[in-house]
Enzyme design. Structure first.
Site, PDB file in Angstrom:
ATOM      1  N   ARG A 236     -15.300  -4.197 -48.423  1.00 26.45           N
ATOM      2  CA  ARG A 236     -15.561  -3.442 -49.015  1.00 26.45           C
ATOM      3  C   ARG A 236     -15.466  -3.439 -50.664  1.00 26.45           C
ATOM      4  NH1 ARG A 236     -11.685   1.568 -48.535  1.00 26.45           N
ATOM      5  NH2 ARG A 236     -12.487   1.618 -46.331  1.00 26.45           N
ATOM      6  N   TYR A 237     -14.516  -4.386 -51.086  1.00 25.27           N
ATOM      7  CA  TYR A 237     -14.611  -4.594 -52.408  1.00 25.27           C
ATOM      8  C   TYR A 237     -14.773  -5.869 -52.388  1.00 25.27           C
ATOM      9  CZ  TYR A 237     -11.171  -0.839 -52.374  1.00 25.27           C
ATOM     10  OH  TYR A 237     -10.426   0.543 -52.260  1.00 25.27           O
TER      11      TYR A 237
ATOM     12  N   ARG B  83     -12.031  -8.795 -52.029  1.00 26.73           N
ATOM     13  CA  ARG B  83     -11.124  -8.705 -50.952  1.00 26.73           C
ATOM     14  C   ARG B  83     -11.611  -8.511 -49.501  1.00 26.73           C
ATOM     15  NH1 ARG B  83      -8.556  -4.013 -54.109  1.00 26.73           N
ATOM     16  NH2 ARG B  83     -10.121  -4.650 -55.412  1.00 26.73           N
TER      17      ARG B  83
ATOM     18  N   CYS C 205       0.212  -3.083 -30.648  1.00 28.68           N
ATOM     19  CA  CYS C 205       1.002  -2.846 -31.467  1.00 28.68           C
ATOM     20  C   CYS C 205       2.432  -2.707 -30.776  1.00 28.68           C
ATOM     21  CB  CYS C 205       0.902  -1.306 -32.133  1.00 28.68           C
ATOM     22  SG  CYS C 205      -0.081  -1.652 -33.760  1.00 28.68           S
TER      23      CYS C 205
ATOM     24  N   CYS D  64       1.785   4.153 -33.543  1.00 29.71           N
ATOM     25  CA  CYS D  64       2.230   5.356 -34.355  1.00 29.71           C
ATOM     26  C   CYS D  64       1.171   6.553 -34.276  1.00 29.71           C
ATOM     27  CB  CYS D  64       2.216   4.688 -36.041  1.00 29.71           C
ATOM     28  SG  CYS D  64       3.184   3.457 -36.148  1.00 29.71           S
TER      29      CYS D  64
ATOM     30  N   CYS E  54      -1.542   6.869 -36.750  1.00 25.73           N
ATOM     31  CA  CYS E  54      -2.465   5.689 -36.996  1.00 25.73           C
ATOM     32  C   CYS E  54      -3.719   5.878 -37.690  1.00 25.73           C
ATOM     33  CB  CYS E  54      -2.368   4.841 -35.960  1.00 25.73           C
ATOM     34  SG  CYS E  54      -3.328   3.304 -36.113  1.00 25.73           S
TER      35      CYS E  54
ATOM     36  N   ARG F 147      -6.148   3.951 -37.339  1.00 27.36           N
ATOM     37  CA  ARG F 147      -7.137   3.183 -36.445  1.00 27.36           C
ATOM     38  C   ARG F 147      -6.826   3.683 -34.949  1.00 27.36           C
ATOM     39  NH1 ARG F 147      -6.101  -1.582 -39.928  1.00 27.36           N
ATOM     40  NH2 ARG F 147      -7.312  -1.203 -41.553  1.00 27.36           N
TER      41      ARG F 147
ATOM     42  N   ASP G  26      -5.199  10.083 -43.906  1.00 25.90           N
ATOM     43  CA  ASP G  26      -6.893  10.102 -43.804  1.00 25.90           C
ATOM     44  C   ASP G  26      -7.338  11.017 -42.713  1.00 25.90           C
ATOM     45  OD1 ASP G  26      -7.003   7.893 -45.552  1.00 25.90           O
ATOM     46  OD2 ASP G  26      -6.181   6.450 -44.181  1.00 25.90           O
TER      47      ASP G  26
ATOM     48  N   ASP H 208      -8.213   7.551 -49.983  1.00 20.98           N
ATOM     49  CA  ASP H 208      -9.110   6.606 -49.635  1.00 20.98           C
ATOM     50  C   ASP H 208     -10.501   7.510 -49.227  1.00 20.98           C
ATOM     51  OD1 ASP H 208     -10.229   4.426 -49.055  1.00 20.98           O
ATOM     52  OD2 ASP H 208      -8.835   3.763 -47.295  1.00 20.98           O
TER      53      ASP H 208
ATOM     54  N   LYS I   2     -10.506   3.399 -52.732  1.00 23.12           N
ATOM     55  CA  LYS I   2      -9.254   4.152 -52.732  1.00 23.12           C
ATOM     56  C   LYS I   2      -9.155   4.761 -54.302  1.00 23.12           C
ATOM     57  CE  LYS I   2      -6.398   1.612 -49.332  1.00 23.12           C
ATOM     58  NZ  LYS I   2      -7.429   0.406 -49.267  1.00 23.12           N
TER      59      LYS I   2
END
Ligand code: PLP
Length: 368
Positions: free
Chosen positions: A108-109, A112, A121, A125, A128, A130, A290, A327, A334
């Site tokens: 995206r950037y 990075r 995992c 969570c 999450c 994702r 999100d 975001d 972000k």
């Protein structure tokens, strides 16, 4: 702390493998330790096959068995809201368009790149970002997938910073980890490597293993961004994990997510960030939750987040105040959000609101 697991010998309790092999994944398993509420029981039934549950004995041991609203329980035990269409219909499985041509890679950037190494995992969570990948089962990227990612990084000389995420990137085998890191280090334009890992919080025992730490030290500079959300998560074990990483030259920073019922309180956040500084972890981001399908019930207002960072200013060192950020959907980046301290402005004459008390006139004399 270990009340439920008092009989487990210390060598096993301190073993990451034991923690992973003994994860609690079923309603019956969980009921041996905790009296579940009807919402939790129905939550586990209704999310089965969609958003699975897994909880390490260590993370379970942090739960209050008497309090259904315990912040650790809210983060780890499924609840019916996760599949309530009324609550979740405004969410999207992948609001940030992370899925692209190369599986697991998001660029995206320019400088990075993000790569997800596995869908596994230690703990799933409930909030999450994702959650969509929970349905893929516990799947680690193949050598071919890793090679196409490495190839991409090689071909894009503007990439300086490689962010390895997941799932839980530090759960992969030592061989696979070493393969990724050694190949990345052969690429001259890759300056830093970062891991987005929640193992210091969910299974800090991962970092009690010197052979594993040797790998991280060998491919320096490596940074860790972890994810403490509540002061209860800062324990002797998590502090030890951080200390061991720091001794190996791996800085540990924290990214908290603002979650309704878990940490949407100025005092909880103040305590969290104070405790993080004590274990030498710098809070860098506080993320707005999100709009992810399955996690919508954790969302608060943006005003709440601004109110929290405003409350912190003046009560804790600037090192302990993260950037509050949202975001933008569609992968548009972000954005930092901050309370406004300028209340009036006429040319070079400004009026500031002090974070301590009152207002201050300040003439900014130009000297250029
Ligand atoms: C958040 C994010 C990053 C890293 O952003 P930083 O502000 O440097 O932490 C990189 N790539 C993607 C796709 C991201 O979502």
């Amino acid at each position: 702390m270990r009340s439920f697991f008092r009989d487990v010998p210390m060598e096993l309790w301190r073993s990451y493998r034991w923690q992973v092999q003994n994860r609690i994944k079923t309603k019956e398993g969980l009921k041996r330790f905790i009296e579940l509420t009807p919402e939790e029981e129905r939550g586990i039934d209704m999310t089965e096959g969609l958003y699975p549950m897994a909880i390490t004995p260590y993370y379970l041991s942090l739960m209050d068995p008497e309090d259904p609203l315990d912040p650790i329980r809210l983060q780890a035990i499924p609840r019916v809201e996760e599949v309530d269409e009324g609550v979740q219909s405004l969410g999207e499985p992948d609001p940030f368009r992370e899925e692209g041509e190369i599986p697991g890679l998001t660029h995206r950037y320019p400088d990075r790149v993000l790569f997800t190494l596995t869908t596994f995992c230690a703990v799933y969570c409930r909030h999450c970002m994702r959650k969509r990948i929970f349905q893929n089962g516990e799947r680690v990227r193949t050598k071919e997938e890793i090679d196409s990612f490495l190839d991409y990084v090689r071909r894009h000389e503007e990439i300086r910073d490689v962010l390895l995420s997941g799932g839980e990137p530090l759960s992969v085998s030592e061989e696979k980890l070493e393969y990724v890191l050694s190949n990345l280090r052969k690429i001259p334009h890759v300056e830093i490597i970062r891991f987005g890992t929640r193992l210091p919080v969910l299974a800090p025992q991962r970092f009690f293993d010197d052979r594993f730490l040797d790998i991280l030290e060998r491919y320096s500079p490596i940074w860790i961004n972890t994810h403490f959300n509540h002061p209860k998560e800062i324990t002797e074990e998590s502090a030890e994990a951080v200390e061991r990483l720091l001794r190996r030259g791996v800085p540990v920073n924290n990214q908290t997510v603002l979650l309704k019922g878990v940490n949407d309180s100025p005092d909880v956040m103040l305590e969290l960030f104070r405790k993080l500084l004590r274990i030498k972890v710098r809070p860098i981001y506080l993320f707005h939750c999100d709009p992810v399908k399955g996690a919508m019930h954790f969302r608060t207002s943006i005003d709440k987040g601004i109110q929290i960072v405003e409350y912190l200013r003046g009560k804790i060192s600037g090192m302990g105040i993260p950037t509050y950020a949202v975001d933008l959907p569609g992968g548009k980046g972000k954005v930092p959000l901050s309370p406004n301290y300028i209340v009036n402005r006429e040319g070079s004459r400004l009026v500031f609101r002090s974070p301590l008390k009152g207002f201050v006139d300040y003439e900014i004399k130009e000297c250029y």
